[in-house]
Design an enzyme around this catalytic site. Sequence first.
Site, PDB file in Angstrom:
ATOM      1  N   GLU B 190       4.192  -7.523  -5.910  1.00 28.25           N
ATOM      2  CA  GLU B 190       5.365  -6.671  -5.674  1.00 28.25           C
ATOM      3  C   GLU B 190       6.015  -6.234  -6.987  1.00 28.25           C
ATOM      4  OE1 GLU B 190       5.324  -5.939  -2.749  1.00 28.25           O
ATOM      5  OE2 GLU B 190       4.954  -7.647  -1.434  1.00 28.25           O
ATOM      6  N   ASP B 351      -0.326   1.050  -3.691  1.00 28.12           N
ATOM      7  CA  ASP B 351      -1.007   0.117  -2.810  1.00 28.12           C
ATOM      8  C   ASP B 351      -2.348   0.732  -2.439  1.00 28.12           C
ATOM      9  OD1 ASP B 351       0.383  -2.207  -2.325  1.00 28.12           O
ATOM     10  OD2 ASP B 351       1.772  -1.228  -0.941  1.00 28.12           O
TER      11      ASP B 351
END
Lengths: 327, 542
Positions: B190, B351
């Site tokens: 993250e 991502d």
Amino acid sequence: MFTFSLIALALVLALIILLWIRPSKVSNRTKWRATDPDQSQINGTLDTTESNKAISSILRPGGKPKYNYEIGGDLGLYTNEDSSRQSINLDSPTDQVRAKFTPLDEPDPTQSPMAKESWAPVTVKLTGTTIPPKPVQTTQEFVPYGELPVGYGDHQIIALVRDPYWLFTYWEISSEKIQELRRNFGLRVWVDAQHVLRVYDTTDLIFNGTNANYFFDLLINPFASRWHVEVGHPNRTYCIERGLILQNGQYIPLVRSNYVTTPSDRVSNRVDEQWLLWSKYDRKLYRHLEQLPLGATSPQFAYSVSLAEELARYGFGVSSPLPHDRK
Amino acid sequence: MPQGFLTIVLHAHLPYVRHPEHEYFLEEMWYYEALTETYIPLLEVMERLVKEGVDFRLTMSLTPPLVSMFNDALLQDRYEKHLNRLIELAEKELERTQKQPEFNRLAQMYFDLFHRARYMFSQQYGGNLVRGFKRFQDLGKLEIIASAATHGFLPLLYVNPQAVRAQIAAGIKSYQQNFDRDPIGFWLPECGYTPGIDEILQEFGIRYFFTDTHGVLYASKRPKYGIFAPVYCPSGVAAFGRDAESSKQVWSAEEGYPGDFDYRDFYRDIGFDLDLDYIRPYIHPEEIRIHTGLKYYRITARTNHKEPYVPEWAKEKAATHAGNFMFNRQKQVEWLVSLMDRAPLIVSPYDAELFGHWWFEGPQFLDYLFRKLYFDQNTLKTITPSEYLTKYPVNQVVTPTQSSWGNKGYNEVWLEGSNDWIYRHLHKAADRMVELATAYPQASSLTERALQQAARELLLAQSSDWAFIMKTGTAVDYAIKRTKEHLLNFSRLYTEIKENRIDAAWLQHLEQKNNIFPEIDYRIYHPDYRNVGLTVPISATG
């Protein structure tokens, strides 16, 4: 044949239920009941295996819980907010237990101590029934999942950074500490005192307990064990104390946290002389960068050709939901 | 000589969702979908580019849970069965849609796509995609970087630095075993960074990591080049800041490319649209409707009205978007060159699952983008972070600010009302693991196995995915169950080890069920881990 299978099935079910409800240890089981704000009767059992531990389960008719039930003794805390079965610490088997109901639609009960909640007395009768121990489990099924404990018998408080303006803290007060408080300040100290979190700004100093840059107190729910704390300032160092304010105004610290530093929320004022050239070029670059709205909509820059224009050039109908065509 | 550089980073991660205890498991499907829609298509793009002589550079993190699932024989076997079921479904669809040409050609598209996936998976890579990714790394096109063991959100675990050290060390060890080399870069899960984590990365020989834009931009002191060059942390590890503009251009579902009306709609799926009797064999055995992957509509409009998907239009659009992306990067570089005394670097991390899974045409977009960059222009060139650091080894030393790429940019996604309760237990378990490693530095046989398993359970409980799911509210029960399951397994192992009464049958059960990191070494939790004989030496420069 059909009847036979039905009977067999019923027998298996009965066996499963029997196994399920049999308690695992020698227990003092104490039934309690209370009425929640919907006038529904909820029932539970305090299972005091040892003198200072209790497990309670809550049953609410009609399936899903509508409230967070916190069953608190004058010391312990029972909560079902994560589950329907957890252990609590009780000073001793007690008949003075209260239940708190917080509606489950309350998004974060720790944030606002004045959340919609109500207290009701719970009648607890100590029966002290002893139930014989269950034989050692030999099943290969391995479904051991019980519930996480509410606490670990520790005496500590931990602070975490959430963002430049908020901290989060959780804590646990040992029963030894509470006993000590009672010896020193009387049996009702926990009930009569105000419960606070004292937040110290200790930026750029070695904190000795009295030399903070400043501090403030947050009044908290005596049964809470975690809290979101608004400090409001980036780039500052804080620590948090869980404490009590006695009726005479005296502050009693119980436990102090680690130190945490809030992150920055903007470009630093500190310029590096070795990498300087705080020239017109750098200023231009930063004017550009400072337009970037973090986490907001897509930035627009002078040099960006809009996709709509691009598409028009390639002869495509502009159907794309891009910010550019909303100009 | 290009005027500037572009680093495209794909972060490939899935939580460990292997469930041997059930023949069919809903969450395991996340993994199969990702294989068919993202990982195999990405490998296909790279195969094509290499075959056609297109030089490109791509940076990817493949997290240990994902790599462990790639390696897992049970999941390999199950995925092949899953693909066979999909092929069977596509065959039936070819039959069913015979009289509807606009759908029939799509059924054919999926039929071909699943066949190709099966060929690549089984024939080309022998059932293990690690081989595919490794091949492109060995060819010098792909830079694979390491990541934390189970995607732990490190800033919130850092109250016990040993817990962070173990996440990093186990991640690096997994990397070394799978890719036969030491990692140069590291993906912080993250992009979660707090000062001090870089020092642990430095202990293990890592040379760079990424932060979100403000991680570098708000650093102290002020970085001269903003986010258009890396900075060094005081530990000497480089931090690359995300370029907000190029990220947004692709990322945002509202405004980014993936929302284009010609692109395939993600939500309309025959798993939901067709008769239950017909679709029953291909959905959940309990008749829960799921995504099958056969989706016949394009986004069409911002309404529920959907028109059939037209692959040719979507392909054109992917090419156009790739051209637009490149054009804007060129303009960005030209503008930056006028302000900087070195070649600017634009870092665009995404991502991986955005490409293919959420944005069906994403792999095509990348294919076009790499081709256009290679053939059509000289302004900018793709580069890996380690190549850039070799070109520009001298960089400013600053301290990046605590940050993440989650909503609002800090820790709130993983620390709010729905999930804040987990930290009390995660921290306690980490403290207990350190306590165990300290008390039993030289354990053997059953105790050693129990300690290894305790470390696995702790790592699995720490996945940031669980807190994230609790916040987003999609599969909350599963996330809570996984958190509790691993924590309770850990607690029980802790007690059994301490009381010297390890239940061997139960331990064996856990070893089979939660079998991630077969080579883990719990001694990494020892405060003096360097001197307790870790079984695999870690490349430490510190």
